[in-house]
Write a protein that holds these residues in place. Structure first.
Motif, PDB file in Angstrom:
ATOM      1  N   LEU A   9     -17.036  -6.022  -4.968  1.00 12.67           N
ATOM      2  CA  LEU A   9     -16.009  -5.126  -5.496  1.00 12.67           C
ATOM      3  C   LEU A   9     -16.212  -4.835  -6.986  1.00 12.67           C
ATOM      4  CD1 LEU A   9     -12.930  -6.621  -3.629  1.00 12.67           C
ATOM      5  CD2 LEU A   9     -13.835  -4.316  -3.321  1.00 12.67           C
ATOM      6  N   VAL A  10     -16.597  -5.868  -7.759  1.00 11.23           N
ATOM      7  CA  VAL A  10     -16.849  -5.659  -9.188  1.00 11.23           C
ATOM      8  C   VAL A  10     -17.932  -4.607  -9.378  1.00 11.23           C
ATOM      9  CG1 VAL A  10     -17.832  -6.717 -11.250  1.00 11.23           C
ATOM     10  CG2 VAL A  10     -16.039  -7.902  -9.995  1.00 11.23           C
ATOM     11  N   ARG A  11     -18.973  -4.715  -8.575  1.00  9.87           N
ATOM     12  CA  ARG A  11     -20.089  -3.790  -8.722  1.00  9.87           C
ATOM     13  C   ARG A  11     -19.811  -2.426  -8.086  1.00  9.87           C
ATOM     14  NH1 ARG A  11     -21.862  -8.753  -9.291  1.00  9.87           N
ATOM     15  NH2 ARG A  11     -23.786  -9.224 -10.413  1.00  9.87           N
ATOM     16  N   LEU A  12     -18.959  -2.410  -7.063  1.00  7.40           N
ATOM     17  CA  LEU A  12     -18.692  -1.169  -6.342  1.00  7.40           C
ATOM     18  C   LEU A  12     -17.629  -0.316  -7.020  1.00  7.40           C
ATOM     19  CD1 LEU A  12     -19.702   0.149  -3.693  1.00  7.40           C
ATOM     20  CD2 LEU A  12     -17.706  -0.840  -2.558  1.00  7.40           C
ATOM     21  N   SER A  13     -16.567  -0.988  -7.518  1.00  4.51           N
ATOM     22  CA  SER A  13     -15.461  -0.198  -8.062  1.00  4.51           C
ATOM     23  C   SER A  13     -14.766  -0.856  -9.248  1.00  4.51           C
ATOM     24  CB  SER A  13     -14.443   0.088  -6.945  1.00  4.51           C
ATOM     25  OG  SER A  13     -13.585   1.128  -7.284  1.00  4.51           O
ATOM     26  N   GLY A  14     -15.301  -1.953  -9.792  1.00  2.40           N
ATOM     27  CA  GLY A  14     -14.771  -2.531 -11.016  1.00  2.40           C
ATOM     28  C   GLY A  14     -13.491  -3.334 -10.856  1.00  2.40           C
ATOM     29  N   GLU A  15     -12.776  -3.506 -11.987  1.00  5.22           N
ATOM     30  CA  GLU A  15     -11.589  -4.362 -12.026  1.00  5.22           C
ATOM     31  C   GLU A  15     -10.493  -3.904 -11.066  1.00  5.22           C
ATOM     32  OE1 GLU A  15      -9.988  -5.053 -15.894  1.00  5.22           O
ATOM     33  OE2 GLU A  15     -11.941  -5.484 -16.783  1.00  5.22           O
ATOM     34  N   GLN A  16     -10.344  -2.582 -10.900  1.00  3.28           N
ATOM     35  CA  GLN A  16      -9.271  -2.084 -10.035  1.00  3.28           C
ATOM     36  C   GLN A  16      -9.428  -2.583  -8.610  1.00  3.28           C
ATOM     37  OE1 GLN A  16      -8.575   2.138 -10.125  1.00  3.28           O
ATOM     38  NE2 GLN A  16      -7.089   1.912 -11.775  1.00  3.28           N
ATOM     39  N   ALA A  17     -10.641  -2.530  -8.081  1.00  4.34           N
ATOM     40  CA  ALA A  17     -10.872  -2.984  -6.715  1.00  4.34           C
ATOM     41  C   ALA A  17     -10.621  -4.482  -6.587  1.00  4.34           C
ATOM     42  CB  ALA A  17     -12.290  -2.644  -6.280  1.00  4.34           C
ATOM     43  N   VAL A  18     -11.000  -5.258  -7.608  1.00  3.59           N
ATOM     44  CA  VAL A  18     -10.725  -6.698  -7.594  1.00  3.59           C
ATOM     45  C   VAL A  18      -9.217  -6.951  -7.589  1.00  3.59           C
ATOM     46  CG1 VAL A  18     -10.984  -8.866  -8.880  1.00  3.59           C
ATOM     47  CG2 VAL A  18     -12.906  -7.271  -8.721  1.00  3.59           C
ATOM     48  N   SER A  19      -8.467  -6.159  -8.356  1.00  5.87           N
ATOM     49  CA  SER A  19      -7.010  -6.311  -8.391  1.00  5.87           C
ATOM     50  C   SER A  19      -6.384  -5.973  -7.046  1.00  5.87           C
ATOM     51  CB  SER A  19      -6.411  -5.424  -9.485  1.00  5.87           C
ATOM     52  OG  SER A  19      -6.804  -5.881 -10.763  1.00  5.87           O
ATOM     53  N   VAL A  20      -6.884  -4.919  -6.378  1.00  8.55           N
ATOM     54  CA  VAL A  20      -6.370  -4.575  -5.052  1.00  8.55           C
ATOM     55  C   VAL A  20      -6.667  -5.697  -4.069  1.00  8.55           C
ATOM     56  CG1 VAL A  20      -6.656  -3.011  -3.085  1.00  8.55           C
ATOM     57  CG2 VAL A  20      -6.456  -2.085  -5.393  1.00  8.55           C
ATOM     58  N   TYR A  21      -7.876  -6.230  -4.134  1.00  4.15           N
ATOM     59  CA  TYR A  21      -8.226  -7.371  -3.281  1.00  4.15           C
ATOM     60  C   TYR A  21      -7.303  -8.553  -3.568  1.00  4.15           C
ATOM     61  CZ  TYR A  21     -11.091 -11.060  -1.173  1.00  4.15           C
ATOM     62  OH  TYR A  21     -11.540 -12.118  -0.415  1.00  4.15           O
ATOM     63  N   GLY A  22      -6.970  -8.750  -4.846  1.00  2.00           N
ATOM     64  CA  GLY A  22      -6.032  -9.815  -5.211  1.00  2.00           C
ATOM     65  C   GLY A  22      -4.677  -9.607  -4.579  1.00  2.00           C
ATOM     66  N   ILE A  23      -4.203  -8.365  -4.508  1.00  2.00           N
ATOM     67  CA  ILE A  23      -2.911  -8.076  -3.861  1.00  2.00           C
ATOM     68  C   ILE A  23      -2.978  -8.433  -2.380  1.00  2.00           C
ATOM     69  CG2 ILE A  23      -1.333  -6.213  -3.199  1.00  2.00           C
ATOM     70  CD1 ILE A  23      -1.989  -4.888  -5.896  1.00  2.00           C
ATOM     71  N   LEU A  24      -4.093  -8.102  -1.725  1.00  2.00           N
ATOM     72  CA  LEU A  24      -4.254  -8.482  -0.316  1.00  2.00           C
ATOM     73  C   LEU A  24      -4.215 -10.001  -0.158  1.00  2.00           C
ATOM     74  CD1 LEU A  24      -7.128  -6.102   0.927  1.00  2.00           C
ATOM     75  CD2 LEU A  24      -4.677  -5.669   0.780  1.00  2.00           C
ATOM     76  N   MET A  25      -4.852 -10.701  -1.080  1.00  2.00           N
ATOM     77  CA  MET A  25      -4.872 -12.159  -1.003  1.00  2.00           C
ATOM     78  C   MET A  25      -3.482 -12.756  -1.230  1.00  2.00           C
ATOM     79  SD  MET A  25      -7.887 -13.113  -0.119  1.00  2.00           S
ATOM     80  CE  MET A  25      -7.627 -11.708   0.986  1.00  2.00           C
ATOM     81  N   VAL A  60     -19.274  -7.341   6.621  1.00  2.00           N
ATOM     82  CA  VAL A  60     -19.616  -6.685   5.352  1.00  2.00           C
ATOM     83  C   VAL A  60     -20.849  -5.816   5.554  1.00  2.00           C
ATOM     84  CG1 VAL A  60     -20.581  -7.080   3.055  1.00  2.00           C
ATOM     85  CG2 VAL A  60     -18.538  -8.305   3.752  1.00  2.00           C
ATOM     86  N   ALA A  61     -21.828  -6.369   6.253  1.00  2.00           N
ATOM     87  CA  ALA A  61     -23.056  -5.610   6.514  1.00  2.00           C
ATOM     88  C   ALA A  61     -22.803  -4.481   7.517  1.00  2.00           C
ATOM     89  CB  ALA A  61     -24.142  -6.546   7.033  1.00  2.00           C
ATOM     90  N   ALA A  62     -22.075  -4.797   8.598  1.00  2.00           N
ATOM     91  CA  ALA A  62     -21.866  -3.803   9.653  1.00  2.00           C
ATOM     92  C   ALA A  62     -21.031  -2.617   9.179  1.00  2.00           C
ATOM     93  CB  ALA A  62     -21.204  -4.465  10.857  1.00  2.00           C
ATOM     94  N   LEU A  63     -20.044  -2.889   8.312  1.00  2.00           N
ATOM     95  CA  LEU A  63     -19.132  -1.837   7.864  1.00  2.00           C
ATOM     96  C   LEU A  63     -19.502  -1.266   6.504  1.00  2.00           C
ATOM     97  CD1 LEU A  63     -15.759  -3.541   8.954  1.00  2.00           C
ATOM     98  CD2 LEU A  63     -17.056  -1.793  10.180  1.00  2.00           C
ATOM     99  N   TRP A  64     -20.672  -1.645   5.991  1.00  2.00           N
ATOM    100  CA  TRP A  64     -21.090  -1.197   4.654  1.00  2.00           C
ATOM    101  C   TRP A  64     -21.083   0.319   4.497  1.00  2.00           C
ATOM    102  CZ3 TRP A  64     -21.493  -3.581   0.167  1.00  2.00           C
ATOM    103  CH2 TRP A  64     -22.153  -2.929  -0.881  1.00  2.00           C
ATOM    104  N   PRO A  65     -21.498   1.086   5.511  1.00  2.00           N
ATOM    105  CA  PRO A  65     -21.495   2.553   5.347  1.00  2.00           C
ATOM    106  C   PRO A  65     -20.110   3.141   5.062  1.00  2.00           C
ATOM    107  CG  PRO A  65     -22.860   1.928   7.216  1.00  2.00           C
ATOM    108  CD  PRO A  65     -22.130   0.698   6.788  1.00  2.00           C
ATOM    109  N   LEU A  66     -19.048   2.400   5.382  1.00  2.00           N
ATOM    110  CA  LEU A  66     -17.692   2.903   5.152  1.00  2.00           C
ATOM    111  C   LEU A  66     -17.202   2.649   3.730  1.00  2.00           C
ATOM    112  CD1 LEU A  66     -15.984   1.814   8.511  1.00  2.00           C
ATOM    113  CD2 LEU A  66     -16.969   4.046   7.920  1.00  2.00           C
ATOM    114  N   GLY A  67     -18.001   1.980   2.897  1.00  2.00           N
ATOM    115  CA  GLY A  67     -17.601   1.720   1.513  1.00  2.00           C
ATOM    116  C   GLY A  67     -16.395   0.802   1.418  1.00  2.00           C
ATOM    117  N   LEU A  68     -15.449   1.132   0.525  1.00  2.00           N
ATOM    118  CA  LEU A  68     -14.252   0.303   0.349  1.00  2.00           C
ATOM    119  C   LEU A  68     -13.445   0.194   1.634  1.00  2.00           C
ATOM    120  CD1 LEU A  68     -12.883   1.307  -3.177  1.00  2.00           C
ATOM    121  CD2 LEU A  68     -13.877  -0.888  -2.498  1.00  2.00           C
TER     122      LEU A  68
END
Length: 447
Positions: free
Chosen positions: A261-277, A404-412
């Protein structure tokens, strides 16, 4: 009531309400504090601190993993030994478990403190983001020897029939830690390290109170001269492996997800993942509280050969897990904006859109998560460690990494769907393993 009478004579349905409901309330209190922890950090310290907390959290949980291994791993043989009326064996396992947890806290805490900058750096964090994550992790590492045992003593109290005391202490820890964190962050203006210090202080105070009746010799389990041996250690590791590997595997998955997530979309994506957690951190403790609180009852009855009572208790567990999971799925899907606003009240439109979409996909997880969770708990409580471990590792690591590998083409979108896909596969695996064990699970009562 004497623990043996409580667990062996109370009707299964009544026992469920006497044990599982307080256990769920206690775990819910802890989960609400974890939720509040994230809210306080997000509200008082800002988005970068919130992202740093979520980046460090997998390593914090790994810090507690050995204690969980020994605590859960010793609780199963202790309960079964008490069901067989082998009190000396139970007391020795209890004593050795406490010493092992303290020693593990010293070693693992020291390692994490020393390696914190390296580990955070390897996850891709830099600058202030990385510095805040290191601060947060190092407080937990320093306090590990006197805090990690709080998870084990909760199991020991329930084994002794002190179910309400266990619940009350979990509520106390949540309230006390929450008040301290508010004072540290809002009043005293401490940094992110203050959030970690508040939690550790609450855990230490709770552990001290919980051990007082054990030290005075007033409970069924008593300290004795420890006699650690290889067979006991293997049994503890075997019974604790499902939870331990689930924690380790789950945190490795979180580290992988955060790195991507850090590499794909930066801090925002990490924060969204944090909300899911944090959403998961509110629901999973409810499931864990209900299922884990019944473990002493299952262990006592399994040790006493009362197989029909074990099955009746577990039917209550599966039913309750289903109800909680479906309610969670509906709640998360219906109110994603409100959940996001708890952590990021001033989120921009792009962040809100990302979070809402992620939460709605994440809600699908709980359509199937209940079954694998209850099945794993059931198998562990009756010393079926291998199938329980297979479920736990597959759910926490194998399936997520494959997806992660199987769904990689779908991005986020693929990353957010990972949770629901892993849960579905885990449910199928759990069903297959339960069928494989059906002969032993359906044995008649011992005569």
């Amino acid at each position: 009531m004497n623990p043996r009478a409580l667990f062996l004579q109370t009707s299964p349905r009544k026992l469920f309400f006497r044990a599982a409901i307080p256990g769920a309330i206690g775990m819910l209190a802890s989960a609400l504090y974890q939720l509040l922890d994230g809210i306080f950090v997000g509200q008082f310290l800002g988005e970068t601190a919130f992202a740093a907390l979520n980046l460090a959290m997998p390593l914090v949980i790994i810090n507690f993993s050995i204690a969980d291994l020994v605590g859960v791993g010793s609780a199963v043989p202790i309960s079964i030994a008490l069901g067989r009326r082998r009190d000396d064996e139970a007391n020795n396992t209890f004593t050795c478990a406490c010493l092992l947890i303290f020693a593990a806290g010293v070693v693992l805490g020291g390692v994490l403190y020393a390696l914190a900058p390296l580990l955070i750096g390897l996850m891709g964090a830099e600058g202030t983001f990385a510095a805040l994550a290191v601060q947060y992790l190092r407080v937990y590492a320093l306090c590990a020897p006197v805090t990690t045992i709080v998870f084990a003593v909760d199991n020991f109290l329930r084994i002794c029939g002190k179910i309400r005391m266990s619940m009350a202490l979990n509520v106390f820890m949540a309230v006390f830690s929450g008040v301290l964190e508010f004072v540290f962050l809002y009043v005293l203006r401490f940094g992110i390290w203050g959030a970690a210090l508040a939690t550790c202080t609450g855990m230490f105070a709770t552990a001290a109170i919980a051990f007082w009746p054990f030290l005075r010799g007033r409970l069924q389990l008593r300290f004795c001269r420890p006699r650690l041996n290889g067979a006991m250690l293997r049994q503890i590791v075997s019974c604790g492996a499902p939870n331990f590997l689930n924690n380790i595997a789950g945190r490795l998955t979180s580290i992988l997800m955060n790195t991507v997530l850090v590499r794909l979309s930066g801090e925002q994506a990490v924060s969204v993942y944090g909300i899911l957690m944090y959403a998961e951190g509110l629901i999973q403790p409810l499931l864990y509280g209900m299922c884990d609180s019944l473990q002493p009852a299952v262990g006592y009855n399994w040790g006493a050969g009362l197989r029909s009572r074990v099955r009746a208790i577990e039917r209550c567990c599966f039913t309750a897990a289903l109800v909680v999971s479906l309610a969670a799925a509906v709640g998360i899907y219906a109110f994603p904006e409100g959940i996001t606003a708890l952590f990021m009240p001033e989120a921009d439109e792009a962040f809100l859109a990302m979070s809402v979409g992620a939460l709605q996909l994440f809600s699908l997880t709980y359509l199937t998560r209940w079954f694998s969770f209850a099945a794993q708990s059931y198998l562990l409580a009756i010393e079926k460690a291998r199938p329980a471990t297979l479920i736990s590792v597959s759910t926490a690591l194998v399936f997520p990494v494959l997806l992660v590998a199987a769904l990689w083409p779908l991005g986020l979108t693929g990353l957010w769907l990972n949770f629901a896909g892993s849960s579905l596969l885990a449910g199928l695996l759990a069903g297959a393993l339960m069928l494989c064990c059906r002969k032993e699970l359906n044995q008649p009562d011992a005569t």
